[in-house]
Design a protein around this motif. Structure first.
Motif, PDB file in Angstrom:
ATOM      1  N   LEU A 103      36.015  42.913  42.027  1.00 49.70           N
ATOM      2  CA  LEU A 103      35.652  41.889  41.050  1.00 49.70           C
ATOM      3  C   LEU A 103      35.035  42.519  39.802  1.00 49.70           C
ATOM      4  N   ASP A 107      36.618  42.231  35.993  1.00 49.92           N
ATOM      5  CA  ASP A 107      35.876  41.718  34.843  1.00 49.92           C
ATOM      6  C   ASP A 107      35.868  42.729  33.702  1.00 49.92           C
ATOM      7  N   ARG A 117      40.981  34.931  31.216  1.00 52.38           N
ATOM      8  CA  ARG A 117      40.733  35.181  32.630  1.00 52.38           C
ATOM      9  C   ARG A 117      42.008  35.144  33.457  1.00 52.38           C
ATOM     10  N   ARG A 155      35.495  35.308  43.196  1.00 55.61           N
ATOM     11  CA  ARG A 155      34.592  35.104  42.067  1.00 55.61           C
ATOM     12  C   ARG A 155      33.765  33.836  42.241  1.00 55.61           C
ATOM     13  N   ARG A 159      29.612  33.635  42.350  1.00 59.17           N
ATOM     14  CA  ARG A 159      28.787  32.768  41.511  1.00 59.17           C
ATOM     15  C   ARG A 159      27.894  31.861  42.337  1.00 59.17           C
TER      16      ARG A 159
END
Length: 721
Positions: A103, A107, A117, A155, A159
């Motif tokens: 991840l 990013d 994205r 992801r 979060r």
């Protein structure tokens, strides 16, 4: 990563969606109106930014030039702090961390390629599957391939703070269901864990023999069937798994100190009540992990909990004097603290340490015995100093037994070569040099480094921003309080030879013998001692040893005697003057009798209850003492006539006058003589007679007659005349 390229450089990159020739790149740039700037340097020309290239080209370039990434520290810390992370198996933890690393790479890929994205995830997945993305080997081994939808799922969990869902435990369905986990209703597993708690060094072979001796050659399966004792491989696999899944429990049973250090719940923000500098300090000591030219030393460390500032003091031996010197450095640098927390070490509970704390007005807290976690801040500070500073110093000997084994091996090799072991260990520094480097490291490195406990601020910033009042002390007064006490407790009794300290006599002329004092030695002059009251609250003066101070002993003794005589004369001047006055006034016996006479008139003797007591002897004596009857004498007529004549003359005016009137000096003397004779016979005098006699006896008239005629027991003046 380069940001601007010429047409030739873009063609040489052979990126997808771009021509492979310089001319083709120029035409494409003109057609699509790429952003351009004049190239600096020789040759001139135009160059284009990476952001001007098509998305596929940018993604390919970024994938080629990305560095291999690991899990970001903040992400790893957050994942490990989740409550569910404790129950995740080690293999599943590796899967979770691999996905977190991917991840982070995705990013960074999207940010560098300046892509949206969704588009970035599609291109990233293709590049990863083709091997164009550089990641750590363990990451690619854990995750071979994935799709954009899987990236979005990872992801979302990141979060939401649910990274434990990224942990893929392939053996979860089988874990805990092996024969050794379930045999005999779980008793076999309990027995194996008990054996490991008794001796963690037992091997699988040992455990198998012990299980066979305890349960026999067959075990009871969950279904009730009897199964043969599993082979050694099964025991090895089970023990390996149990040591991981029951790591905390086994550590608590086999290594209590390690359990307290690593796993026992300690809570967080336990020092939230500390809201100002100098509200709470912690101090502790430890051997320093290095050798100086004069041997191994110790370090004493003080930490201010609010600011996390450090003070380090290097000393040869751990004693109360070292604690006092550490406090001197800290108090002069930071001010006076309210409270200092220590352990129960002999140097921290010594009388000298307690006396200094009490004199300065510092409250002292003691942690519970064998509880280093109660002063974890200073324990960690010592570890930080050992790893951050001592490791860089010459003469470092390692932090552990394994490190020291390597050092010992080097030393032995040096000895075999006939080389000085100190040279092999690079022992070059003195204690003073170590102290210098420690101070420099604290000021330049430690105080300027962000601290997690200070919300990312440095100790210097927190201390500089504080606006609280700092309590300061006079340096000379502090040095006097820290001066070493004489002997064990510093208490001495002044004798006629002064006070005795370590076999020497210190002359004291201004303090009287028999006085108890508290003595402190002058560190700069062993021939001088400072004397205080036993409580230390009053300074009494100095004492000097002539031999140690280099003074003539005779002159020193003479000066001390003169001072003593002066003080005695000053203190007794009033008493001597009063004594001289008494020699000219009434005698002391007269004063005493006057007081007795005054008190006698104030007392009343109440009658007591009595009863007659007699014995045959007393009755016989009483009979003998009874007067006998005397025959009445026969008086003649001539005698009766003489008596009548004398009576008639007595009724007439007296023709004889008293020789001395009662109120004349002679009369008073005679009265006093009569009263004294009555007292000598045991008669009781009236209050008036007693008061008059005491006052008269105290006067000069009585003393004059007494000097002339003598006492009342001698012949009276009347009879003498």
């Amino acid at each position: 990563m380069k940001e601007w390229f010429t047409a030739r450089e873009i063609a040489d990159l052979l990126l997808p969606s771009l021509p492979a020739t310089e001319r083709g790149v120029r035409k494409m740039a003109e057609r699509d109106e790429w952003l351009a700037r004049n190239r600096a340097g020789a040759g001139g020309g135009k160059e284009h930014p990476l952001s001007a290239l098509p998305a596929e080209a940018r993604a390919a370039y970024v994938a080629r030039h990305m560095d291999a990434l690991d899990v970001p520290v903040a992400v790893a810390r957050a994942a490990a702090s989740e409550p569910e992370a404790e129950s995740v198996a080690p293999t599943a933890v590796e899967q979770r961390d691999a996905r977190l690393a991917i991840l982070a790479a995705a990013d960074r890929f999207a940010e560098a390629a300046e892509l949206g994205r969704k588009r970035a995830d599609i291109l990233f997945c293709e590049a990863y599957e083709n091997g164009a993305i550089e990641v750590a080997g363990w990451v690619r081994a854990a995750v071979r391939s994935f799709r954009p939808r899987m990236l979005a799922y990872w992801r979302a969990n990141l979060r939401a703070g649910s990274t434990h869902r990224l942990a893929v435990d392939k053996g979860a369905t089988r874990r805990g269901k092996g024969i050794l986990d379930t045999a005999n209703g779980g008793d076999v597993k309990v027995f194996c864990l008990a054996c490991l708690s008794r001796n963690p060094l037992f091997t699988a072979d040992h455990i198998r023999d012990l299980v066979g001796g305890q349960f026999g050659d067959e075990l009871v399966a969950p279904s009730g069937e009897m199964v043969a004792l599993p082979p050694i491989r099964t025991f090895q696999a089970a023990l390996k798994a149990w040591k991981v899944t029951h790591k905390v429990e086994l550590t608590a049973l086999t290594d209590p100190d390690g359990f307290k250090s690593k796993y026992r719940l300690s809570g967080s923000n336990s020092m939230a009540h500390v809201r100002a500098p100098n509200q709470l300090w912690m101090i502790d000591a430890s051997p320093v992990d290095m050798l100086c030219v004069d041997g191994r030393h110790n370090i004493y460390v003080a930490i201010d909990i609010f600011t996390r500032r450090l003070i380090v003091y290097v000393t040869r031996t751990p004693r109360a004097e070292a604690v006092c010197l550490l406090m001197r450095r800290a108090v002069l640098a930071w001010g006076v603290p309210q409270t200092v927390k220590t352990d129960n070490g002999s140097d921290f509970v010594a009388k000298a340490t307690q006396r200094v704390f009490a004199a300065i007005g510092i409250e002292r807290w003691l942690s519970d015995p064998f509880s280093p976690e109660q002063k974890g801040h200073v324990e960690r500070a010592i570890g930080t100093f050992q790893r951050g500073c001592v490791r860089l110093l010459d003469g470092f000997i390692g932090h552990s037994v394994a490190d020291r084994k390597v050092i010992e091996a080097r030393k032995s090799f040096a000895q075999r070569l006939g080389e000085d072991p100190r040279e092999a260990l690079c022992v070059e520094l003195t204690a003073a040099q170590v102290q210098h480097y420690a101070d420099e490291w604290v000021v330049k490195k430690y105080d300027q480094r962000p601290h997690a406990g200070l919300a990312g601020k440095t100790p210097f910033e927190v201390a500089a921003a504080a606006r609280d009042t700092i309590r300061t002390v006079d340096e000379r007064a502090l040095d006097m309080l820290l001066a070493p006490a004489a002997g064990k407790d510093g208490l001495r009794v002044v004798t006629k030879r002064g006070i005795r300290i370590d076999g020497s006599h210190y002359l004291v002329g201004h303090i009287m013998p028999g006085t108890q004092v508290f003595a402190r030695m002058d560190p700069a002059d062993m021939g001088r001692a400072y004397l205080f009251s036993p409580s230390g609250a009053e300074f009494l003066g100095e004492a000097t040893c002539p031999e140690l101070a280099g003074i003539d002993p005779k002159a020193a003794v003479a000066a001390a005697r003169a001072e003593q005589s002066r003080i005695i004369a000053e203190r007794t001047a009033a008493a001597r003057a009063e004594a001289k006055r008494l020699t000219k006034g009434p005698r002391l016996i007269d004063l005493a009798l006057r007081h007795v006479a005054r008190d006698a008139g104030k007392l009343v003797d109440f009658p007591k209850r009595t009863e007659a007591h007699t014995t045959p002897a007393l009755e016989a004596a009483a009979h003998a003492a009874t007067p006998r009857s005397v025959p009445t004498p026969v008086i003649s007529d001539e005698i009766r006539a003489v008596r009548a004549q004398l009576a008639a003359e007595a009724r007439e005016e007296p023709k004889v006058r008293p020789l001395h009137a009662p109120d004349s000096p002679k009369g008073r003397w005679l009265r006093a003589q009569d009263l004294e004779r009555r007292l000598a016979r045991g008669e009781a005098l009236s209050a008036d007679d007693t008061q008059w006699l005491v006052g008269y006896v105290a006067g000069p008239e009585y003393r004059g007659y007494r000097a002339t005629y003598g006492s009342s027991e001698e012949e009276s003046p009347a009879s003498a005349g």
